[in-house]
Design a protein around this motif. Structure first.
Motif, PDB file in Angstrom:
ATOM      1  N   HIS A  26       0.954  -1.222  -0.023  1.00 30.46           N
ATOM      2  CA  HIS A  26      -0.044  -0.040  -0.054  1.00 30.46           C
ATOM      3  C   HIS A  26       0.887   1.142   0.175  1.00 30.46           C
ATOM      4  CE1 HIS A  26      -3.321   2.711   1.409  1.00 30.46           C
ATOM      5  NE2 HIS A  26      -2.383   3.301   2.138  1.00 30.46           N
ATOM      6  N   GLU A  27       1.787   1.233   0.821  1.00 33.36           N
ATOM      7  CA  GLU A  27       2.862   2.419   0.820  1.00 33.36           C
ATOM      8  C   GLU A  27       3.635   2.533  -0.328  1.00 33.36           C
ATOM      9  OE1 GLU A  27       2.807   4.562   3.435  1.00 33.36           O
ATOM     10  OE2 GLU A  27       1.344   3.312   4.074  1.00 33.36           O
ATOM     11  N   HIS A  35       1.282   4.526  -2.901  1.00 35.73           N
ATOM     12  CA  HIS A  35       1.534   6.128  -2.423  1.00 35.73           C
ATOM     13  C   HIS A  35       2.823   6.483  -3.178  1.00 35.73           C
ATOM     14  CE1 HIS A  35      -1.674   6.610   0.166  1.00 35.73           C
ATOM     15  NE2 HIS A  35      -1.194   6.092   1.102  1.00 35.73           N
ATOM     16  N   GLU A  67      -5.686   7.493  -1.069  1.00 37.72           N
ATOM     17  CA  GLU A  67      -5.710   6.284  -0.311  1.00 37.72           C
ATOM     18  C   GLU A  67      -6.273   5.081  -1.053  1.00 37.72           C
ATOM     19  OE1 GLU A  67      -4.112   5.759   2.216  1.00 37.72           O
ATOM     20  OE2 GLU A  67      -3.492   7.833   2.820  1.00 37.72           O
ATOM     21  N   HIS A  91      -7.598   6.719   6.816  1.00 38.39           N
ATOM     22  CA  HIS A  91      -7.692   5.717   5.558  1.00 38.39           C
ATOM     23  C   HIS A  91      -8.970   5.726   5.313  1.00 38.39           C
ATOM     24  CE1 HIS A  91      -3.597   4.050   5.491  1.00 38.39           C
ATOM     25  NE2 HIS A  91      -3.574   5.039   5.082  1.00 38.39           N
TER      26      HIS A  91
HETATM   27 ZN   LIG Z   1      -2.251   5.284   2.675  1.00 32.70          ZN
END
Ligand SMILES: [Zn+2]
Length: 325
Positions: free
Chosen positions: A149-150, A153, A204, A250
């Motif tokens: 997930h990071e 980003h 997000e 989130h």
């Molecule tokens: Zn995030």
């Protein structure tokens, strides 16, 4: 709509039939535009996809320089896990996911000693996971889902894109504004400078979407991300404040789970087998728990413990109390 209005103005002197023809051609063209295949939905194209398009006033070079500067502040003010075996494992896990992502620049991965569940990404691909997050995960695939997930980003360059659209936030002044104001003690407790990484709901959602695909591409079980959402939610219910504000911002967990479940069914090709766990993960987890235990004992006997909070202590920031996990 302005385009069509202008078109009609220009058509004022033309016949009704020509106007009709213009409308028909315009309507026929619409599906072509709308139906343009979305590369981001094709996990088989990972690696060559442009996922960071959008307004960005920061060149990649500038973003990397800024990230480096912020990472230096983190190194000074937070307590990173420096045990070489644990650090090597986290980096190896992260780099494997990065190789299966759309990222176009080098990324680094670090563990921050923090009792709050959380993870965050600095501009330029400096990714941090709190030790509490590793402790909360039950297997390598679940931990990988957070890192993926990071990476979403980072690959989509959310930090600098968000700063570019929110003129209020000038990233160049942040090291002083954020880190100078917080100080090492509070930062260690928080595990992250909050204001920097408060991404929009859309970003997000996009990080979830990209991360899920990276997780799959690296061979992990995509369902693990759902397990991890549920763990975070359950912890937040049992111990309000145990989850960092970053994680709380989130999108709502029920939405994330529903969307992730749908994406798994719709866009991820099935694999015969998925990696769920490794013996490395189990060894590292045990080793980390020992290290944290030793550290806690050291802090408890130090004359002025730097990471323990006394009940009557006032903090500058509006933060909820931390809990022992
Ligand atoms: Zn995030």
């Amino acid at each position: 709509m302005g385009f069509y209005r202008n078109l009609f103005k220009k058509c004022d002197n033309t016949s009704r039939d020509v106007k009709k023809a213009v409308i028909i051609v315009a309507l026929m063209a619409l599906p072509l535009v709308a139906g343009k295949p979305d590369q981001k939905r094709d996990p088989n194209a990972i690696g060559g996809r442009k996922v960071a398009s959008g307004v960005n006033f920061y060149s990649l070079e500038k973003e990397l320089a800024l990230g480096k500067q912020l990472a230096e502040e983190i190194r000074k003010q937070a307590r990173l896990v420096e045990d070489p075996i644990v650090a090597e494992y986290v980096n190896r896990l992260g780099q494997n996911l990065a190789r299966n992502s759309d990222i176009t620049f080098p990324v680094t991965f670090n563990l921050i000693e923090s009792e709050e569940i959380g993870a965050f990404t600095l501009p330029g691909g400096f990714i941090y996971v709190n030790t509490a997050t590793l402790k909360l995960s039950d297997n390598e695939s679940e931990l990988a889902s957070v890192i993926a997930h990071e990476l979403g980003h980072a690959a989509a360059r959310h930090a600098t894109r968000q700063a570019s659209t929110q003129k209020l936030l000038d990233l160049a002044t942040l090291p002083v504004a954020i880190f100078g104001g917080i100080g090492g003690y509070a930062l260690r407790q928080l595990g992250a400078p909050l204001a920097l990484f408060h991404f929009s709901r859309d970003f997000e959602t996009e990080a979830d979407f990209l991360g899920l695909q990276y997780l799959w591409k690296a061979g992990y079980d995509p369902e693990s991300s759902i397990n991890m959402f549920e763990r975070v939610e359950s912890m937040e219910r049992r111990q309000p404040g145990a989850v960092s504000q970053l994680f709380r911002t989130h999108p709502m967990t029920a939405d994330r789970i529903a969307r992730t479940q749908r994406d798994i069914g719709q866009i991820l090709p099935n694999r015969a087998e998925y990696v769920i766990n490794t013996s490395d993960y189990e060894d590292i987890r045990t080793r980390l728990l020992d290290i944290l235990e030793v550290q806690r004992a050291k802090d408890a006997t130090a004359p002025q413990p730097p990471t323990l909070r006394r009940p009557n202590e006032q903090l500058d920031l509006d933060e909820r109390p931390s809990f022992q996990l």
